[in-house]
Design a protein around this motif. Sequence first.
Motif, PDB file in Angstrom:
ATOM      1  N   ALA A  46     100.684   6.259 -45.310  1.00 56.01           N
ATOM      2  CA  ALA A  46     100.787   7.194 -46.441  1.00 56.01           C
ATOM      3  C   ALA A  46     101.926   6.876 -47.425  1.00 56.01           C
ATOM      4  O   ALA A  46     101.678   6.690 -48.623  1.00 56.01           O
ATOM      5  CB  ALA A  46     100.888   8.614 -45.897  1.00 56.01           C
ATOM      6  N   ASP A 214      99.471  11.866 -42.651  1.00 59.78           N
ATOM      7  CA  ASP A 214      98.927  11.470 -43.960  1.00 59.78           C
ATOM      8  C   ASP A 214      98.889  12.625 -44.956  1.00 59.78           C
ATOM      9  O   ASP A 214      98.967  12.416 -46.159  1.00 59.78           O
ATOM     10  CB  ASP A 214      97.530  10.872 -43.794  1.00 59.78           C
ATOM     11  N   ASN A 224      96.148  12.868 -39.638  1.00 59.07           N
ATOM     12  CA  ASN A 224      96.742  11.570 -39.316  1.00 59.07           C
ATOM     13  C   ASN A 224      95.610  10.697 -38.775  1.00 59.07           C
ATOM     14  O   ASN A 224      94.454  11.139 -38.657  1.00 59.07           O
ATOM     15  CB  ASN A 224      97.892  11.728 -38.317  1.00 59.07           C
ATOM     16  N   LYS A 225      95.911   9.485 -38.450  1.00 57.49           N
ATOM     17  CA  LYS A 225      94.903   8.521 -37.981  1.00 57.49           C
ATOM     18  C   LYS A 225      93.979   9.116 -36.927  1.00 57.49           C
ATOM     19  O   LYS A 225      94.444   9.821 -36.029  1.00 57.49           O
ATOM     20  CB  LYS A 225      95.640   7.289 -37.442  1.00 57.49           C
TER      21      LYS A 225
HETATM   22  O1  MRU Z   1      94.479   4.172 -42.319  1.00 52.23           O
HETATM   23  P1  MRU Z   1      95.969   3.961 -42.317  1.00 52.23           P
HETATM   24  O2  MRU Z   1      96.409   2.757 -41.556  1.00 52.23           O
HETATM   25  O3  MRU Z   1      96.536   4.017 -43.734  1.00 52.23           O
HETATM   26  O4  MRU Z   1      96.526   5.237 -41.560  1.00 52.23           O
HETATM   27  C1  MRU Z   1      97.907   5.357 -41.373  1.00 52.23           C
HETATM   28  C2  MRU Z   1      98.286   6.538 -40.580  1.00 52.23           C
HETATM   29  O5  MRU Z   1      97.469   7.347 -40.187  1.00 52.23           O
HETATM   30  C3  MRU Z   1      99.762   6.759 -40.383  1.00 52.23           C
HETATM   31  O6  MRU Z   1     100.011   7.363 -39.147  1.00 52.23           O
HETATM   32  C4  MRU Z   1     100.270   7.679 -41.501  1.00 52.23           C
HETATM   33  O7  MRU Z   1      99.933   7.149 -42.751  1.00 52.23           O
HETATM   34  C5  MRU Z   1     101.716   7.916 -41.418  1.00 52.23           C
HETATM   35  S1  MRU Z   1     102.593   6.491 -41.967  1.00 52.23           S
HETATM   36  C6  MRU Z   1     104.239   6.791 -42.040  1.00 52.23           C
END
Ligand code: MRU
Length: 322
Positions: A46, A214, A224-225
């Motif tokens: 993010a 996110d 989040n992921k």
């Molecule tokens: O699909 P991505 O790799 O962009 O997803 C990232 C995540 O879900 C992270 O955990 C989130 O962005 C936090 S990053 C500090």
Amino acid sequence: MEAIRWENDTLYLLDQTRLPAEEVWLPYTDYREVANAIRTMVVRGAPAIGVSAAYAYCLAAQAGADLAEAKAVLAASRPTAVNLFWALDRMASCKGDLLAEAKAIHREDVEMCRTMGAFGAAVVPDGARILTHCNAGALATGGYGTALGVIRAAHEQGKVKMVYADETRPLLQGARLTAHELVADGIPTTLLADNMAAALMRRGGVDMVVVGCDRMAANGDFANKIGTYSAAVNAHYHGIPFYTALPSSTIDMTIADGSGIPIEERSRDELIHLGPTQTAPLDVGVWNPAFDVTPHALLTGIITEKGILYPPFQENLAKLFG
Ligand code: MRU
């Protein structure tokens, strides 16, 4: 470790799709190509998406492009991480030097990560065995990391016995990126497939979970992921503290609860292939959400650059960020 650089009117992104096997920096002078790099996850995470979009806005200005159109093209790259929209809004409302503003967004992100790392380290017990999911490290931010910032700060204080990195299906950010960052820093790291975490918890092998974020809604529900929700349910069942770490740029006070967070759905190819290898019938149906929403009731605390928030989250978020 870092993923984003600005040099000689050019944005350089470390191609995260090729890590950990190859370290390749790609140059960008066209904002449309940066939008594509965000979409294809050359840069991801993010805060890193927000910082990259801010620099891409500078590229658009340098080229004399229509800035409203550039903002719309960049905003259409990925829907879930609110940092993208936050950074673009900040750039669009900047009346002064755009590059100075983008550099400030980048610098402030690193500062916020370091501050939340210091706050978060305080709740890490001595000898901690910490589980994390996806990559919320230096590669996902301006530098240092959110969840990995907490782990880095706790490691500097000698508190970390082991970090368990979920491999994070389907794109393996935990295996390719988190494990890469932690091993490079000399932090004891064990990789496990996502479906092994519950068994590890049942054996008493995890003392706390910390993940990134996110987008957080006003009541503390957060995206989040994909797989974060499972980790939270598993932690709750086993009585393990579960934290998310995020800068204020990831909080969206305009969304009341998690049901309003847009969840990106990605290509079916990510599930029917593993690299060049076909792993499922080509004509099978596929559901591939990139994120899930964890309800705030499963959270022990929210680690931010302004301190750690505890329940009631809605009230405490409004006090600090409203
Ligand atoms: O699909 P991505 O790799 O962009 O997803 C990232 C995540 O879900 C992270 O955990 C989130 O962005 C936090 S990053 C500090």
